[in-house]
Scaffold this active site. Structure first.
Site, PDB file in Angstrom:
ATOM      1  N   HIS A   6       0.795  -1.225   0.000  1.00 20.31           N
ATOM      2  CA  HIS A   6       0.000   0.000   0.000  1.00 20.31           C
ATOM      3  C   HIS A   6       0.833   1.282   0.000  1.00 20.31           C
ATOM      4  CE1 HIS A   6      -2.433  -3.171   1.950  1.00 20.31           C
ATOM      5  NE2 HIS A   6      -3.470  -2.576   1.401  1.00 20.31           N
ATOM      6  N   CYS A  56       4.162  -1.248  -3.709  1.00 19.40           N
ATOM      7  CA  CYS A  56       3.865  -1.616  -5.095  1.00 19.40           C
ATOM      8  C   CYS A  56       4.463  -0.565  -6.034  1.00 19.40           C
ATOM      9  CB  CYS A  56       2.355  -1.693  -5.288  1.00 19.40           C
ATOM     10  SG  CYS A  56       1.836  -1.855  -6.996  1.00 19.40           S
ATOM     11  N   GLU A  58      -3.169   3.160   1.454  1.00 24.24           N
ATOM     12  CA  GLU A  58      -2.574   3.754   0.254  1.00 24.24           C
ATOM     13  C   GLU A  58      -2.858   5.251   0.195  1.00 24.24           C
ATOM     14  OE1 GLU A  58      -3.269   4.049  -4.510  1.00 24.24           O
ATOM     15  OE2 GLU A  58      -3.644   2.078  -3.629  1.00 24.24           O
ATOM     16  N   THR A 101      -5.081   3.725  -6.611  1.00 25.58           N
ATOM     17  CA  THR A 101      -4.819   2.795  -7.723  1.00 25.58           C
ATOM     18  C   THR A 101      -5.865   1.697  -7.874  1.00 25.58           C
ATOM     19  OG1 THR A 101      -3.411   1.399  -6.334  1.00 25.58           O
ATOM     20  CG2 THR A 101      -2.332   3.175  -7.580  1.00 25.58           C
ATOM     21  N   CYS A 124      -4.576   1.262 -11.391  1.00 25.90           N
ATOM     22  CA  CYS A 124      -3.790   0.104 -11.825  1.00 25.90           C
ATOM     23  C   CYS A 124      -4.596  -0.726 -12.810  1.00 25.90           C
ATOM     24  CB  CYS A 124      -3.398  -0.752 -10.613  1.00 25.90           C
ATOM     25  SG  CYS A 124      -2.573  -2.286 -11.054  1.00 25.90           S
ATOM     26  N   SER A 131     -10.966  -5.740   3.073  1.00 17.99           N
ATOM     27  CA  SER A 131     -10.561  -5.462   1.694  1.00 17.99           C
ATOM     28  C   SER A 131     -11.538  -4.534   0.975  1.00 17.99           C
ATOM     29  CB  SER A 131     -10.419  -6.762   0.906  1.00 17.99           C
ATOM     30  OG  SER A 131     -10.181  -6.498  -0.459  1.00 17.99           O
ATOM     31  N   SER A 132     -11.099  -3.309   0.686  1.00 18.21           N
ATOM     32  CA  SER A 132     -11.927  -2.369  -0.085  1.00 18.21           C
ATOM     33  C   SER A 132     -12.134  -2.890  -1.498  1.00 18.21           C
ATOM     34  CB  SER A 132     -11.249  -0.997  -0.142  1.00 18.21           C
ATOM     35  OG  SER A 132     -11.046  -0.482   1.139  1.00 18.21           O
ATOM     36  N   ASN A 133     -11.055  -3.407  -2.080  1.00 14.44           N
ATOM     37  CA  ASN A 133     -11.113  -3.963  -3.429  1.00 14.44           C
ATOM     38  C   ASN A 133     -12.117  -5.114  -3.489  1.00 14.44           C
ATOM     39  OD1 ASN A 133      -9.576  -6.514  -4.938  1.00 14.44           O
ATOM     40  ND2 ASN A 133      -9.809  -4.693  -6.217  1.00 14.44           N
ATOM     41  N   SER A 163      -6.497  -9.377  -2.654  1.00 16.06           N
ATOM     42  CA  SER A 163      -5.874  -9.776  -1.386  1.00 16.06           C
ATOM     43  C   SER A 163      -6.263 -11.195  -0.979  1.00 16.06           C
ATOM     44  CB  SER A 163      -6.283  -8.792  -0.283  1.00 16.06           C
ATOM     45  OG  SER A 163      -7.695  -8.701  -0.196  1.00 16.06           O
TER      46      SER A 163
END
Length: 294
Positions: free
Chosen positions: A74, A96, A136, A172, A202, A230-232, A274
């Protein structure tokens, strides 16, 4: 019943690199500190803890001295590196590359703005489209001495001083669609000053969204595996559920409900950036074994 794991799901390359670096150090010394959860998945964190990884907070970092600390994918704000240097902490930097490049861009934009202001010009307002408080995003805001403004959605635009020059960047892992909506809305509302925007999402993450939606369409039932933090994962889960209402979110195989897959000929397993492959495999195995009992 056919149970298939989505080949586009699981760790992104940034997370893969962070875990590889952690395991390399753990294999050598047997202990390593990590600033925050190395990945937003409790099962993977627990696995690495068993190898000697110790998760710490920023407050803990200030109390440690003469140790090795891994910075996860992050990224971190400059203050973290300053604390590490002061306390003789050896940093293993797993930020990253995509995040690192974005940090540098934002820092340069901020520094250029400060210089312009010193010469009688105007410093632009740096805006970040992202989740407030996300690791991040905290690292990105840190590149601006805490001056960047974070907006999470279209409603956040109302908090901006739209008379100022604005430079917009994105976390990202945000969606391209959401970023484009924010850009168009600012364009509509802005009556004066410059507006520059930079698509810093990304592509490995963005491109998997449509592939995952296609995967969800092609299965009767979808089991989405993701850690609660996990937001993603939350975003991808909702995208899958939009195209397949029989999509269910779980954190591990213990949360499976047999009624979800009852009578289905095809079940798809997918997960967040993740989510480790070994966890999706455990979920798939439990579904296959449960089905074999009938």
């Amino acid at each position: 019943m056919v149970v298939e794991i989505d080949s586009n799901s699981g760790f992104c390359f940034g997370v893969v690199t962070a875990i590889r670096k952690a395991e390399e150090e753990l294999n050598k010394s047997g202990q390593l500190y990590c600033l925050g959860d190395i990945v937003h998945n409790a099962g993977e964190v627990e696995r690495l803890c068993g190898k000697g990884l110790v998760t710490i907070t920023h407050q803990d970092l200030g109390d440690l001295k003469n140790v090795k600390v891994l910075l996860r994918a992050h990224g971190e704000p400059p203050q973290t590196y300053e604390t590490a240097s002061k306390n003789n902490i050896d940093i293993i930097d797993a930020t990253c590359p995509v995040v690192l490049q974005l940090q540098r861009r934002i820092k340069k934009a901020y520094d250029d703005g400060v210089q312009a202001e010193k010469c009688g010009g105007h410093k632009p307002l740096i805006v970040i489209y992202g989740k407030n408080g996300h690791a991040e995003v905290n690292g990105l805001v840190g590149q601006t001495n805490g001056e960047a403004v974070v907006i999470q959605d279209l409603e956040g635009i109302s908090s901006l001083d739209l008379d100022r020059d604005i430079m917009l960047y994105s976390q990202t892992t945000k969606s391209l669609e959401g970023f484009r909506q924010v850009v168009e809305e600012i364009k509509k509302r802005k009556k004066s000053g410059k507006f520059e925007y930079f698509d810093t999402i990304c592509r490995q993450v963005a491109n998997r969204m449509e592939k995952m939606r296609e995967f969800a369409r092609n299965h009767e039932v979808v089991i989405f595996v993701s850690g609660a933090k996990s937001s993603n994962g939350k975003v991808l889960f909702e995208k899958c559920r939009e195209v397949n209402p029989r999509t269910y979110l779980i954190s591990d195989e213990s949360e499976l409900d047999g009624s979800w897959t009852s009578g289905a000929d095809t079940v798809g397993i997918c997960g967040a950036t993740s989510t480790p492959l070994w966890l999706m495999e455990k979920v798939a195995d439990k579904i296959r074994n449960s089905n074999a009992e009938y």
